[in-house]
Design an enzyme around this catalytic site. Structure first.
Site, PDB file in Angstrom:
ATOM      1  N   GLN A 112      12.855  -7.272   1.980  1.00 20.61           N
ATOM      2  CA  GLN A 112      11.638  -6.940   2.858  1.00 20.61           C
ATOM      3  C   GLN A 112      11.693  -6.118   4.127  1.00 20.61           C
ATOM      4  OE1 GLN A 112       9.338  -7.982   1.041  1.00 20.61           O
ATOM      5  NE2 GLN A 112       7.904  -6.930   2.281  1.00 20.61           N
ATOM      6  N   HIS A 117      11.810  -2.352   4.398  1.00 20.93           N
ATOM      7  CA  HIS A 117      10.678  -1.651   4.164  1.00 20.93           C
ATOM      8  C   HIS A 117      10.062  -0.985   5.488  1.00 20.93           C
ATOM      9  CE1 HIS A 117       9.294  -1.780   0.140  1.00 20.93           C
ATOM     10  NE2 HIS A 117       9.501  -2.693  -0.042  1.00 20.93           N
ATOM     11  N   GLU A 147       2.355 -12.314   1.838  1.00 20.27           N
ATOM     12  CA  GLU A 147       2.037 -11.387   0.632  1.00 20.27           C
ATOM     13  C   GLU A 147       2.987 -11.820  -0.550  1.00 20.27           C
ATOM     14  OE1 GLU A 147       3.780  -7.376   1.599  1.00 20.27           O
ATOM     15  OE2 GLU A 147       2.797  -6.485   0.034  1.00 20.27           O
ATOM     16  N   HIS A 148       4.219 -11.988  -0.364  1.00 19.97           N
ATOM     17  CA  HIS A 148       5.342 -12.603  -1.219  1.00 19.97           C
ATOM     18  C   HIS A 148       5.651 -13.888  -1.077  1.00 19.97           C
ATOM     19  CE1 HIS A 148       5.757  -8.060  -0.792  1.00 19.97           C
ATOM     20  NE2 HIS A 148       5.576  -8.013  -2.253  1.00 19.97           N
ATOM     21  N   ASP A 173       8.454  -5.596  -7.312  1.00 24.04           N
ATOM     22  CA  ASP A 173       8.148  -4.289  -6.836  1.00 24.04           C
ATOM     23  C   ASP A 173       8.159  -3.256  -7.902  1.00 24.04           C
ATOM     24  OD1 ASP A 173       7.786  -5.219  -4.250  1.00 24.04           O
ATOM     25  OD2 ASP A 173       9.830  -4.546  -3.612  1.00 24.04           O
ATOM     26  N   HIS A 208     -44.702  -8.863  -6.912  1.00 24.93           N
ATOM     27  CA  HIS A 208     -43.803  -9.654  -7.825  1.00 24.93           C
ATOM     28  C   HIS A 208     -44.144 -10.443  -8.742  1.00 24.93           C
ATOM     29  CE1 HIS A 208     -40.776  -7.843  -4.974  1.00 24.93           C
ATOM     30  NE2 HIS A 208     -39.621  -8.535  -5.686  1.00 24.93           N
TER      31      HIS A 208
END
Lengths: 431, 431
Positions: free
Chosen positions: B260, B263, B328-329, B362, B421
């Site tokens: 991670q 990145h 996220e993960h 991934d 209506h």
């Protein structure tokens, strides 16, 4: 009202103009809204109280005692409804609930030939906020259409914010809040209420998703907070497209066009027909009904400014025009609506046949009446249970599955220049 | 790296700080982006060409002849791949496609006891745009993860925009575009490319939905155009939460944390474990692996600035912490991950068991790797086929169905002060 004929030489250009015509306010409130949101984030309840005083002319108690409307009050408002209206609201709630129950997504869990287990689970957000405007646009039907999908999704904490200008509350809205099972009702509004829901304050816990209609400030506040919380689609003025042959009662079609027009001076009603005489009669009938309509001022302003009647040589031309307009509501007032319906790719909601006026969808057919406007049906959907849920995917490998697909992951990680990615796979493969 | 222990008196406060900690850029590019978007809207291709010259140092031909990269070139790039890499990309594409096929929503069509026919049809958007960054972040896996769901949804026109700084193209990205069936590739980037996709220019037809990662300008341009087109969720720096007992190989877990961290310097890796000795060993192992890692500069910056190890008395404490972080993960590196998984409500994607490193997700497990970051898993989901589709609801009544539910609609319309209506329903009831 604009009258077009697809046989006219200038039609393509005039129609393109109609499609591009934006009826949305360009009011630039971004800067004001940003200041309000920053203030609420920094000063919390103190800012909310001051802004409520300033914009709503309503003084919230310094000790916070009257910020929330008690559940009791909502129940009382519901119990006090006339029996007929109460039954109508209950029927609407039940039908909306049933339809939205059918939207609940299924979880997935399966293992493939390589031994890789894959799936996804759907869960409700913890808390949702629902904006309910004060004044003219405070519709109990709108509260039901926003609150019920959240509750069907399983949202445990559903919070309504609604301004009470000069302290006035709307008993119909309170009754609907009771019926829909709303958990908290706060008497605050505007961008400050959206900020309070998104950031939380000393008194108000934050929520995860905010939906519901509002004025330009409210819409801009939601737009600025997109990503801090989830929000529903940006909404502009409402619109209807009626595609009708000459065998309709012109009175019915005129009423349908006016039912859209009476919402808002910026609303738009468009009729496409293959019968020139019918077009004339409907135009006349709109004039006649306007004379009798209590909401004539708004309806006439909308019809005069934005109303359109398009004559086509054949209704076969209608789907292409409908797809370019991508209208919020589309009525297909013909005996067999299926062929037209199949050819319409972009529409918020479609009303099939002569006996389905759009108004029935506004209240209690079942599908949501919060629908994409301003050509957004090209890419957006009506509000649904999914707007209050989110999906978590999952993956499970064992050693054998890793042997099957791990080497390819290593090749890709190396090609992308991410060696730690490759390493985390290599180690599991004993490389 | 921050070390926390849930038994420490200051833990609650320190953890709260960790949850609130924003790693997202506050770079204020809103004004710049607005100017660029206005320019592209008003001057079209001329503005795009000038801005490409200015920001990418790349001159686009005045006659437009080199704006698009020919499909031929993408096929050639694919054919030129090393066989192993080509096979890996093909396996990834096939697995991603299979998983996303399972996301295609079902239409609904049924008639209830009152004779009201209700349903919904899902349709793909006509055209989607996919942003592919130039330079370091141009990952072929990212192209597959964005493009394949669009094609599975049935999008007929899938357009890639990608900057080619100083004219350089990325052959891996072109190869992936060929494999995924991308229809157009334009060598433009930045906010100007997003504007061109949203508004259209003389050469570039507009699209309905724009997805894909990008820098702060690209993200802000998408945010400003939300509502003009559909966009995917705002994305911030990536993050992983590893929940691991003491029976894991510390080398594996260290590699997962670093996968991670490599990145992005703003990426965040967090380990929660109930074994203090294991925590120490993993921390040491991260140091050892960093020394060997070609991406050590980025990974070390991320780990030193944002890495966290949290010791807990029992892994039973982990789900509450995981739900607050809404990462996220999330890896669950234990023998039986099911009880932990069931207790985790908020996560983008969960990796179950010791043999499922995040990197496998991934590239080619199948589920999408575009996932909500920065606690957005509380309300948002990973990218899916649904992001490229929209739902049209429909309603059909006959005279009998109208008699059953029409009166309630009239009662509600009258209560809301919308007489047209009510009238549109009354006329159908012969009132």
């Amino acid at each position: 009202m604009l009258r077009l004929n697809s046989r006219d030489p200038g039609f393509a250009q005039a129609f393109r103009r109609l499609v591009r015509d934006r009826r949305e306010s360009d009011e630039n409130v971004a800067r004001d809204v940003q200041i309000i949101l920053d203030d609420v984030r920094n000063r919390g309840d103190a800012a909310v109280a001051e802004l409520t005083q300033k914009f709503d002319g309503h003084t919230l108690a310094a000790d916070g005692s009257d910020w929330r409307l008690p559940a009791e009050l909502c129940r009382e408002a519901f119990d006090a409804l006339q029996p007929e209206l109460r039954a109508a609201l209950e029927l609407a709630a039940q039908r909306i609930r049933t339809y939205h129950e059918g939207q609940k997504p299924a979880d997935r869990d399966s293992t493939d030939a390589e031994g890789v287990r894959l799936g996804a689970v759907w869960r409700a957000v913890d808390a949702a906020g629902l904006y309910v405007p004060g004044g003219r646009a405070a519709y109990p039907s709108s509260l039901l259409m926003n609150a019920i999908p959240a509750k069907v999704a399983g949202v445990e904490r559903l919070v309504v914010v609604t301004p009470t200008p000069k302290g006035q509350v709307n008993p119909l809205v309170l009754a609907a809040a009771h019926l829909a099972g709303v958990d908290e009702v706060w008497r605050i509004g505007g961008a400050q209420a959206i900020g309070a829901l998104a950031f939380g304050t000393e008194r108000i816990q934050p929520v995860d998703v905010i939906t519901g209609p509002g004025n330009a400030w409210v819409a801009e506040a939601k737009r600025q907070l997109f990503g801090v919380v989830g929000i529903d689609m940006v909404a502009g003025p409402s619109e209807i497209l009626v595609i009708a042959d000459g065998y309709n009662d012109p009175e019915w079609i005129a009423a349908d066009l006016l039912s859209q027009a009476e919402h808002d001076p910026s609303a738009q009603s468009i009729l496409i027909t293959d019968d020139p005489l019918f077009a004339d009669t409907v135009a006349d009938q709109v004039g006649i009904e306007l004379a009798l309509l209590p909401t004539a001022r708004t309806a006439a302003e909308s019809w005069n400014s934005y109303g359109v009647i398009i004559e086509v040589a054949s209704l076969d031309e209608a789907p292409a025009l409908a797809n370019a307009l991508a209208a919020e509501h589309v009525e297909l007032a013909v005996d067999d609506p299926e062929p037209l319906f199949r050819a319409i790719r972009h529409a918020g909601s479609v009303f099939l046949g002569r006996h389905t006026p759009e108004a029935i969808g506004d209240y209690l057919a079942g599908p949501n009446h919060v629908l994409p406007t301003g050509r957004r049906a090209r890419f957006a959907s009506g509000l649904s249970v999914l707007d209050f849920m989110k999906r978590t995917s999952f993956i499970q490998l064992d050693a054998a599955a890793m042997r099957a697909i791990g080497p390819a992951a290593i090749a890709l990680a190396e090609a992308e220049g991410l060696p730690a990615h490759a390493r985390s796979v290599e180690l599991r493969l004993g490389i």
